[in-house]
Design a protein around this motif. Structure first.
Motif, PDB file in Angstrom:
ATOM      1  N   ARG A   1       0.844  -1.171   0.000  1.00 31.85           N
ATOM      2  CA  ARG A   1       0.000   0.000   0.000  1.00 31.85           C
ATOM      3  C   ARG A   1       0.893   1.240   0.000  1.00 31.85           C
ATOM      4  N   TYR A   2       0.432   2.268  -0.655  1.00 33.23           N
ATOM      5  CA  TYR A   2       1.185   3.516  -0.722  1.00 33.23           C
ATOM      6  C   TYR A   2       0.885   4.371   0.502  1.00 33.23           C
ATOM      7  N   ASP A   3       1.948   4.859   1.147  1.00 35.61           N
ATOM      8  CA  ASP A   3       1.825   5.755   2.293  1.00 35.61           C
ATOM      9  C   ASP A   3       2.237   7.158   1.845  1.00 35.61           C
ATOM     10  N   PRO A   4       1.288   8.081   1.689  1.00 35.13           N
ATOM     11  CA  PRO A   4       1.627   9.422   1.204  1.00 35.13           C
ATOM     12  C   PRO A   4       2.489  10.225   2.177  1.00 35.13           C
ATOM     13  N   VAL A   5       2.468   9.882   3.453  1.00 40.32           N
ATOM     14  CA  VAL A   5       3.274  10.617   4.436  1.00 40.32           C
ATOM     15  C   VAL A   5       4.764  10.381   4.193  1.00 40.32           C
ATOM     16  N   THR A   6       5.157   9.145   3.931  1.00 40.36           N
ATOM     17  CA  THR A   6       6.574   8.824   3.708  1.00 40.36           C
ATOM     18  C   THR A   6       6.931   8.727   2.223  1.00 40.36           C
ATOM     19  N   ASP A   7       5.929   8.786   1.352  1.00 39.42           N
ATOM     20  CA  ASP A   7       6.126   8.607  -0.086  1.00 39.42           C
ATOM     21  C   ASP A   7       6.776   7.254  -0.370  1.00 39.42           C
ATOM     22  N   ARG A   8       6.330   6.227   0.361  1.00 38.71           N
ATOM     23  CA  ARG A   8       6.854   4.868   0.212  1.00 38.71           C
ATOM     24  C   ARG A   8       5.693   3.877   0.116  1.00 38.71           C
ATOM     25  N   TYR A   9       5.983   2.735  -0.466  1.00 41.26           N
ATOM     26  CA  TYR A   9       5.056   1.619  -0.473  1.00 41.26           C
ATOM     27  C   TYR A   9       5.402   0.716   0.699  1.00 41.26           C
ATOM     28  N   ILE A  10       4.384   0.236   1.380  1.00 43.56           N
ATOM     29  CA  ILE A  10       4.547  -0.602   2.568  1.00 43.56           C
ATOM     30  C   ILE A  10       3.956  -1.972   2.264  1.00 43.56           C
ATOM     31  N   MET A  11       4.691  -3.005   2.646  1.00 44.33           N
ATOM     32  CA  MET A  11       4.208  -4.366   2.476  1.00 44.33           C
ATOM     33  C   MET A  11       4.392  -5.128   3.787  1.00 44.33           C
TER      34      MET A  11
ATOM     35  N   LEU B   1       8.312   0.111  -5.958  1.00 43.07           N
ATOM     36  CA  LEU B   1       7.655  -1.190  -6.117  1.00 43.07           C
ATOM     37  C   LEU B   1       8.553  -2.236  -6.778  1.00 43.07           C
ATOM     38  N   ASP B   2       9.809  -1.899  -6.995  1.00 49.86           N
ATOM     39  CA  ASP B   2      10.741  -2.840  -7.601  1.00 49.86           C
ATOM     40  C   ASP B   2      11.782  -3.297  -6.580  1.00 49.86           C
ATOM     41  N   ASP B   3      12.408  -2.374  -5.915  1.00 48.22           N
ATOM     42  CA  ASP B   3      13.409  -2.681  -4.894  1.00 48.22           C
ATOM     43  C   ASP B   3      12.783  -2.539  -3.515  1.00 48.22           C
ATOM     44  N   TRP B   4      12.861  -3.619  -2.728  1.00 46.19           N
ATOM     45  CA  TRP B   4      12.248  -3.653  -1.399  1.00 46.19           C
ATOM     46  C   TRP B   4      13.315  -3.818  -0.334  1.00 46.19           C
ATOM     47  N   LYS B   5      13.102  -3.161   0.805  1.00 46.32           N
ATOM     48  CA  LYS B   5      14.011  -3.278   1.947  1.00 46.32           C
ATOM     49  C   LYS B   5      13.207  -3.745   3.157  1.00 46.32           C
ATOM     50  N   LEU B   6      13.651  -4.838   3.750  1.00 50.63           N
ATOM     51  CA  LEU B   6      13.035  -5.330   4.980  1.00 50.63           C
ATOM     52  C   LEU B   6      13.454  -4.401   6.113  1.00 50.63           C
ATOM     53  N   VAL B   7      12.483  -3.832   6.839  1.00 46.69           N
ATOM     54  CA  VAL B   7      12.826  -2.835   7.854  1.00 46.69           C
ATOM     55  C   VAL B   7      12.468  -3.232   9.282  1.00 46.69           C
ATOM     56  N   HIS B   8      11.549  -4.192   9.445  1.00 42.96           N
ATOM     57  CA  HIS B   8      11.172  -4.537  10.822  1.00 42.96           C
ATOM     58  C   HIS B   8      10.429  -5.871  10.874  1.00 42.96           C
ATOM     59  N   ARG B   9      10.779  -6.684  11.869  1.00 43.92           N
ATOM     60  CA  ARG B   9      10.013  -7.895  12.169  1.00 43.92           C
ATOM     61  C   ARG B   9       8.911  -7.518  13.153  1.00 43.92           C
ATOM     62  N   ILE B  10       7.691  -7.663  12.725  1.00 46.20           N
ATOM     63  CA  ILE B  10       6.551  -7.295  13.565  1.00 46.20           C
ATOM     64  C   ILE B  10       6.231  -8.422  14.538  1.00 46.20           C
ATOM     65  N   ILE B  11       6.161  -9.641  14.035  1.00 48.22           N
ATOM     66  CA  ILE B  11       5.913 -10.832  14.848  1.00 48.22           C
ATOM     67  C   ILE B  11       7.008 -11.830  14.513  1.00 48.22           C
ATOM     68  N   ASP B  12       7.655 -12.379  15.536  1.00 46.87           N
ATOM     69  CA  ASP B  12       8.786 -13.272  15.293  1.00 46.87           C
ATOM     70  C   ASP B  12       8.675 -14.516  16.162  1.00 46.87           C
ATOM     71  N   TYR B  13       8.317 -15.615  15.525  1.00 42.27           N
ATOM     72  CA  TYR B  13       8.237 -16.916  16.191  1.00 42.27           C
ATOM     73  C   TYR B  13       9.269 -17.880  15.619  1.00 42.27           C
ATOM     74  N   HIS B  14      10.352 -17.388  15.019  1.00 43.60           N
ATOM     75  CA  HIS B  14      11.280 -18.274  14.312  1.00 43.60           C
ATOM     76  C   HIS B  14      11.992 -19.269  15.232  1.00 43.60           C
ATOM     77  N   GLU B  15      12.003 -19.015  16.524  1.00 46.62           N
ATOM     78  CA  GLU B  15      12.635 -19.957  17.446  1.00 46.62           C
ATOM     79  C   GLU B  15      11.689 -21.073  17.880  1.00 46.62           C
TER      80      GLU B  15
ATOM     81  N   TYR C   1      10.161   3.048  11.695  1.00 45.86           N
ATOM     82  CA  TYR C   1      11.085   2.043  11.162  1.00 45.86           C
ATOM     83  C   TYR C   1      11.523   2.353   9.730  1.00 45.86           C
ATOM     84  N   ILE C   2      10.969   3.397   9.161  1.00 47.59           N
ATOM     85  CA  ILE C   2      11.292   3.762   7.782  1.00 47.59           C
ATOM     86  C   ILE C   2      12.384   4.828   7.800  1.00 47.59           C
ATOM     87  N   LYS C   3      13.496   4.523   7.191  1.00 50.40           N
ATOM     88  CA  LYS C   3      14.620   5.472   7.166  1.00 50.40           C
ATOM     89  C   LYS C   3      14.683   6.165   5.826  1.00 50.40           C
TER      90      LYS C   3
END
Length: 104
Positions: free
Chosen positions: A1-11, A37-51, A102-104
């Motif tokens: 989704r597009y966030d007009p405040v940061t001018d970024r797409y969020i997934m 919408l082409d280059d994506w950067k992972l910025v935060h783990r919201i829920i983490d059950y990997h252990e 979390y968006i830099k």
């Protein structure tokens, strides 16, 4: 989704922690950001059950909306004795506060 405040797409989606495993990639829900919408950067783990066992936990199929400075989201979750990681036994509505921090 597009966030007009940061001018970024969020997934929101599942982070792949085990690239050699075709299944069981649903233990971490993460937020990624893109300018184009082409280059994506992972910025935060919201829920983490990997252990936890990959056969016990599944967080999947997120849907979300922006609500001021927060994201409200609906998740399908397998937890606390679900038959397996895919067959959910919960639908969770929750809030991810101050997501833009979390968006830099």
């Amino acid at each position: 989704r597009y966030d007009p405040v940061t001018d970024r797409y969020i997934m929101l989606g599942n982070e792949t922690l085990y690239p050699d495993c075709r299944n069981h990639q649903r233990t971490v829900l993460a937020m990624a950001v893109s300018k184009d919408l082409d280059d994506w950067k992972l910025v935060h783990r919201i829920i983490d059950y990997h252990e936890r066992s990959i056969h016990e936990v599944g967080v999947q199929y997120p849907d979300f909306l922006f609500d001021g400075d927060d994201i409200v989201m609906l998740l399908r979750v397998s937890l606390n004795g679900a038959r397996n990681e895919h067959d959910s036994n919960y639908t969770i509505f929750t809030r991810f506060e101050n997501f833009r921090s979390y968006i830099k």
